[in-house]
Write a protein that holds these residues in place. Sequence first.
Motif, short mmCIF file in Angstrom:
data_model
loop_
_atom_site.label_atom_id
_atom_site.label_comp_id
_atom_site.label_asym_id
_atom_site.label_seq_id
_atom_site.Cartn_x
_atom_site.Cartn_y
_atom_site.Cartn_z
N TYR A 385 0.83 -1.21 0.00
CA TYR A 385 0.00 0.00 0.00
C TYR A 385 0.86 1.26 0.00
CZ TYR A 385 -4.43 -2.44 0.49
OH TYR A 385 -5.54 -3.20 0.25
N LYS A 386 2.01 1.23 0.64
CA LYS A 386 2.94 2.36 0.60
C LYS A 386 3.37 2.62 -0.85
CE LYS A 386 5.04 1.90 5.19
NZ LYS A 386 6.28 1.56 5.93
N ALA A 387 3.71 1.55 -1.56
CA ALA A 387 4.15 1.69 -2.95
C ALA A 387 3.02 2.21 -3.84
CB ALA A 387 4.65 0.34 -3.47
N LEU A 388 1.79 1.73 -3.62
CA LEU A 388 0.65 2.19 -4.43
C LEU A 388 0.40 3.68 -4.24
CD1 LEU A 388 -1.88 -0.76 -3.93
CD2 LEU A 388 -0.74 -0.14 -6.04
N LEU A 389 0.41 4.14 -3.00
CA LEU A 389 0.12 5.55 -2.73
C LEU A 389 1.29 6.45 -3.07
CD1 LEU A 389 -1.88 5.17 0.59
CD2 LEU A 389 -2.74 6.04 -1.58
N ASP A 392 0.92 8.38 -6.25
CA ASP A 392 0.17 9.63 -6.19
C ASP A 392 0.77 10.61 -5.20
OD1 ASP A 392 -1.77 9.00 -8.09
OD2 ASP A 392 -2.95 7.87 -6.64
N HIS A 393 2.08 10.45 -4.92
CA HIS A 393 2.84 11.37 -4.06
C HIS A 393 2.23 11.50 -2.67
CE1 HIS A 393 4.83 12.40 -7.80
NE2 HIS A 393 3.66 12.72 -8.33
N THR A 394 1.71 10.40 -2.16
CA THR A 394 1.19 10.36 -0.80
C THR A 394 2.07 9.43 0.03
OG1 THR A 394 -1.09 10.76 -1.52
CG2 THR A 394 -0.79 9.76 0.65
N THR A 395 2.64 9.96 1.11
CA THR A 395 3.52 9.18 1.96
C THR A 395 2.68 8.49 3.04
OG1 THR A 395 5.32 10.75 1.59
CG2 THR A 395 5.54 9.24 3.46
N LEU A 396 2.75 7.18 3.08
CA LEU A 396 1.97 6.39 4.03
C LEU A 396 2.92 5.82 5.09
CD1 LEU A 396 -0.94 5.36 4.52
CD2 LEU A 396 -0.34 3.32 3.21
N THR A 397 2.61 6.10 6.35
CA THR A 397 3.44 5.62 7.45
C THR A 397 2.59 4.83 8.43
OG1 THR A 397 4.88 7.56 7.24
CG2 THR A 397 5.03 6.29 9.28
N PHE A 398 3.03 3.60 8.74
CA PHE A 398 2.33 2.76 9.71
C PHE A 398 3.14 2.74 11.01
CE2 PHE A 398 0.75 1.14 5.69
CZ PHE A 398 -0.59 0.88 5.95
N THR A 399 2.50 3.08 12.11
CA THR A 399 3.14 2.94 13.41
C THR A 399 2.92 1.52 13.93
OG1 THR A 399 1.17 3.65 14.63
CG2 THR A 399 2.69 5.38 13.90
N GLN A 400 3.72 1.14 14.92
CA GLN A 400 3.60 -0.20 15.47
C GLN A 400 2.23 -0.43 16.09
OE1 GLN A 400 5.67 -2.69 15.08
NE2 GLN A 400 4.46 -4.14 16.30
N ASP A 401 1.73 0.58 16.85
CA ASP A 401 0.41 0.39 17.46
C ASP A 401 -0.70 0.39 16.41
OD1 ASP A 401 0.61 3.06 16.83
OD2 ASP A 401 -0.49 3.76 18.59
N GLY A 402 -0.47 1.05 15.25
CA GLY A 402 -1.43 1.01 14.16
C GLY A 402 -1.53 -0.37 13.54
N LEU A 403 -0.38 -1.00 13.34
CA LEU A 403 -0.37 -2.36 12.79
C LEU A 403 -0.99 -3.35 13.78
CD1 LEU A 403 3.21 -2.42 11.18
CD2 LEU A 403 1.02 -2.24 10.00
N GLU A 404 -0.74 -3.15 15.07
CA GLU A 404 -1.34 -4.02 16.08
C GLU A 404 -2.86 -3.86 16.12
OE1 GLU A 404 0.61 -3.13 19.72
OE2 GLU A 404 2.51 -4.10 19.16
N ALA A 405 -3.33 -2.62 15.90
CA ALA A 405 -4.78 -2.39 15.88
C ALA A 405 -5.43 -3.08 14.69
CB ALA A 405 -5.06 -0.89 15.85
N ILE A 406 -4.77 -3.01 13.51
CA ILE A 406 -5.28 -3.69 12.32
C ILE A 406 -5.34 -5.20 12.57
CG2 ILE A 406 -4.74 -4.28 9.92
CD1 ILE A 406 -3.59 -1.46 9.62
#
Length: 472
Positions: A385-389, A392-406
């Motif tokens: 998903y980082k590569a896809l966005l 379109d010049h959108t930087t996607l950052t996942f935090t550790q607690d974000g990945l745990e929530a998913i």
Amino acid sequence: MNETNDTIQIPNMLPKDIVSHLDKYIIGQSEAKKSIAIAIRNRYRRSRLPKELQEEISPSNIIMMGPTGVGKTEIVRRASKILGTPFVKVEATKFTEVGYVGRDVESMIRDLVEASIRLVRAEKIKSVQEDAQKLATERLIDILVPAKRKQRSMNNPFEMLFGNNQPQTNTAEEAEEEKHRNDQKVIFKEKLRRHEFDDQVIEIEVEERHPSNDLLAATGMDQVMDNMNDMMKNIMPAKKKKKRVTVNEAREILAEEEAEKLIDEDLVNQEAIELAENHGIIFIDEIDKIAETNVNGGGAGVSREGVQRDILPIVEGSVVKTKYGLVKTDHILFIAAGAFHVSKPEDLIPELQGRFPFKVQLHSLDKEDFVRILTETEHSLPEKYKALLDVDHTTLTFTQDGLEAIAEYAYEMNENEEDLGARRLVSVMEKTLLDTLYEAGESQEEVIVNAAFVKNVCKLDIIENSLDKYIL
């Protein structure tokens, strides 16, 4: 495979090496990985034995039991991919008894041979690529510097009827034109080498290829149509059509045609059959759907047992006729898989059970497994998903607690709804990034996916899904 066949070299990988590779893509399921790695390694060990002993060693067929989305197919697919062996996946429910509408069981062997043909042909084409490029360049030069048509003067009208095969002597003017053309060909060849004409549009002639008919394949008539097409090719020459392409595209098309002419099709077929027979893998999914669960009933139960009895000789060892030649199934590795929620492997007919001596249980995934899938696997879901966005010049950052929530929400949804295994991560990720994916491209921005971000998007869905089961 025999020592004399050097087309496809099966890598000399130990079981630990295979498992180590699988660990990059599949989390957990160590028992299943070990069993697959051993079964594959035994095939390599067999290939190093004397010919008479090879015939006595049977493949280590396996039944994998576990819910959907835990990695059954992926383990086998990844293992076959790294080893470069032909692999096909079939669904047991697509097969029916002889005399009923549906694909016959022998089609799985024909599919395996087709996969093997593609592997061997690709290797052969790679070996003749240099010569094919040279021949393609010569054809391009002939297109860019066409020969001038000679106009024959018909002084005697009877020449039209009876012909005049006497060679005509070249005049000085024709000799000069031929010399000029040869000089032009040298110049154009150098310009082609420097890629100066890559964007120029030219017209070339290519052979028409008949597309495969998926409808006929679904009804088991694909083999009949393939045989008819081959027969027509022998009777009538292949049709050609004109196509306007750039020089760069034409170079690739012509090189592919020339490479096809350089390889020996008979040798390709022979080596492909040998590769399929000794190193092919057939993955039979949903085998639990054809297991007998009602011994006293009729109807569908009779049909399911009939499919099992049709599959039995293929797994047991038989000879199947394909358009490339006869294929022995004695040493093809068969791996069956199913959820076995309702039925169990013991519900299969005893003869078929005996041909799958190894049984492996795969376990459902928990939250910790989901976190590892999101963080430890190669080409993980967040990376994709980082590569896809990023397009379109959108930087996607996942935090550790974000990945745990998913991971937590995916686990909760599997608990409250149907257990989809790791596939549930895709639906949760899509839900989480729905607005981001929709609005990306309007402006350059950075999106941080943390626990609060995921909670705002997914929490309401989890509550609604939890309450649904209490609504009458």
